[in-house]
Motif scaffolding. Structure first.
Motif, PDB file in Angstrom:
ATOM      1  N   ASP A   1     -10.885   2.829   8.211  1.00 22.85           N
ATOM      2  CA  ASP A   1     -11.230   1.890   7.151  1.00 22.85           C
ATOM      3  C   ASP A   1     -12.115   2.532   6.087  1.00 22.85           C
ATOM      4  O   ASP A   1     -11.737   2.635   4.925  1.00 22.85           O
ATOM      5  CB  ASP A   1     -11.928   0.662   7.752  1.00 22.85           C
TER       6      ASP A   1
ATOM      7  N   LEU B   1      -0.949  -2.182   5.477  1.00 25.43           N
ATOM      8  CA  LEU B   1      -2.293  -1.815   5.902  1.00 25.43           C
ATOM      9  C   LEU B   1      -2.388  -2.111   7.396  1.00 25.43           C
ATOM     10  O   LEU B   1      -1.886  -3.144   7.866  1.00 25.43           O
ATOM     11  CB  LEU B   1      -3.353  -2.630   5.155  1.00 25.43           C
TER      12      LEU B   1
ATOM     13  N   LYS C   1      -9.989   2.001   2.517  1.00 26.50           N
ATOM     14  CA  LYS C   1      -9.093   0.844   2.635  1.00 26.50           C
ATOM     15  C   LYS C   1      -9.774  -0.375   2.021  1.00 26.50           C
ATOM     16  O   LYS C   1     -10.955  -0.625   2.266  1.00 26.50           O
ATOM     17  CB  LYS C   1      -8.790   0.593   4.111  1.00 26.50           C
TER      18      LYS C   1
ATOM     19  N   SER D   1       0.830  -1.201   0.000  1.00 27.65           N
ATOM     20  CA  SER D   1       0.000   0.000   0.000  1.00 27.65           C
ATOM     21  C   SER D   1       0.864   1.251   0.000  1.00 27.65           C
ATOM     22  O   SER D   1       1.878   1.333   0.697  1.00 27.65           O
ATOM     23  CB  SER D   1      -0.915   0.016   1.223  1.00 27.65           C
TER      24      SER D   1
ATOM     25  N   ALA E   1      -4.238   4.568   5.003  1.00 21.71           N
ATOM     26  CA  ALA E   1      -4.585   3.149   5.131  1.00 21.71           C
ATOM     27  C   ALA E   1      -3.646   2.424   6.081  1.00 21.71           C
ATOM     28  O   ALA E   1      -3.915   1.291   6.481  1.00 21.71           O
ATOM     29  CB  ALA E   1      -4.563   2.474   3.763  1.00 21.71           C
TER      30      ALA E   1
END
Length: 320
Positions: free
Chosen positions: A52, A71, A57, A41, A46
């Motif tokens: 979230d 994450l 995300k 990512s 995130a």
């Protein structure tokens, strides 16, 4: 300091970026499935647990069975640094490649991508005595006087910084008094040749009006998915938003509505406007990146299958 290209851990990775709401997640997963790649990512929000819905995300279902890194690696109260991100990104890349997979970075945080491509300037630490001296000077003589001290030795940095930004003005003075060099000169490493081939970067683009429509729809979807409830939990729970995580667009506006400081309708419209403005700033950076060799993929009026095919073809060309 900036690594030489031969030492760069990211030199064999690929990078998929684009403005917010451009469809990076779905394209990244589809490409990773075809390439037997794993995703790292490249999203500065995130990384936080609990952010979230507001950070868009990817859910477990949206990840499509592809292994994702970086994450949920930090508490929302933590001030997560750029240097820390680069450390974890390098570790993830080495882990992915040692297992025989390709690392595919997916995300739209320009600072993260820029730092991967060019490295990051790590200024030397100043003594506590020097820091205390600068704090005392600022308190006794004022922020403008401190800024004038910087202007005498590093006019470029002074021009870039607001006199009231005492923290950064002090840091620039620390660099000069510690090294004898201007921070503006040292930071020119960012303008040197990239340590990762820009051709490995792919920018997912849309016609502006259609992108703005996607942004507006996504904000509405966030509301449906529980953005209000998530915001309430973050502002009242045991792990509240820290200085860095609170910069995420959406949470502060929703919380103001929950505290009756503005209407919910006004909060939602503000979130949409701020997100569109953010997308515009992203596009400015992407244009400069394209000038150096990054490749655009126009997503306007196209389906996921055709976009995936184009991305895979571009990657295949680089590999050969």
């Amino acid at each position: 300091m900036v690594e030489q290209a031969s030492d760069c851990a990211f030199s064999r990775a690929f990078f998929l970026t684009g403005a917010t709401a451009s469809g990076k997640t779905s394209l990244g997963v589809a490409a990773a499935q075809a390439l037997c790649a794993q995703i790292v990512s490249m999203d500065s929000m995130a990384i936080y647990r609990g952010l979230d819905v507001g950070s868009a995300k990817p859910t477990l279902e949206e990840r499509g069975g592809v292994c994702h890194y970086l994450l949920d690696v930090a508490s929302p109260s933590e001030n997560f640094s750029l240097v820390r991100y680069l450390q974890l990104a390098e570790e993830a890349t080495r882990t992915i490649e040692s297992s025989g997979h390709t690392a595919l970075f997916v995300g739209g945080t320009p600072l993260y991508l820029k730092s991967i491509l060019y490295g990051v300037f790590e200024a030397p630490s100043a003594s506590e005595q020097l820091r205390e001296e600068l704090r005392r000077f600022s308190t006794e003589h004022g922020a403008m006087a401190l800024w004038e001290e910087l202007r005498k030795v590093d006019a470029v940095s002074a021009e870039r910084l607001h006199p009231n930004d005492v923290k950064r003005v002090s840091r620039a003075l620390e660099v000069y008094r510690t090294t004898g060099q201007c921070a503006s000169q040292l930071q020119q490493q960012f303008n040197s040749a990239p340590r990762v081939a820009p051709q490995r970067v792919f920018i997912l683009t849309w016609e502006r009006e259609k992108l703005y429509e996607r942004i507006n729809r996504r904000v509405d979807l966030m509301l449906e998915q529980g953005l209000v409830e998530e915001t309430r939990a973050l502002f009242t729970g045991t792990e509240r938003l820290g200085k860095t995580a609170s910069q995420a667009i959406g949470y502060r506006e929703i919380w103001q509505a929950l505290c009756h400081e503005r209407t919910m309708e006004d909060a939602v419209e503000t979130i949409k406007r701020l997100t569109r403005n953010f997308a515009k700033r992203q596009e400015t950076w992407f244009r400069s990146l394209e000038a150096q060799g990054a490749q655009r993929i126009d997503a306007t009026d196209r389906d996921l299958s055709s976009l995936t095919s184009e991305l895979l073809e571009k990657i295949a060309t680089i590999r050969t």
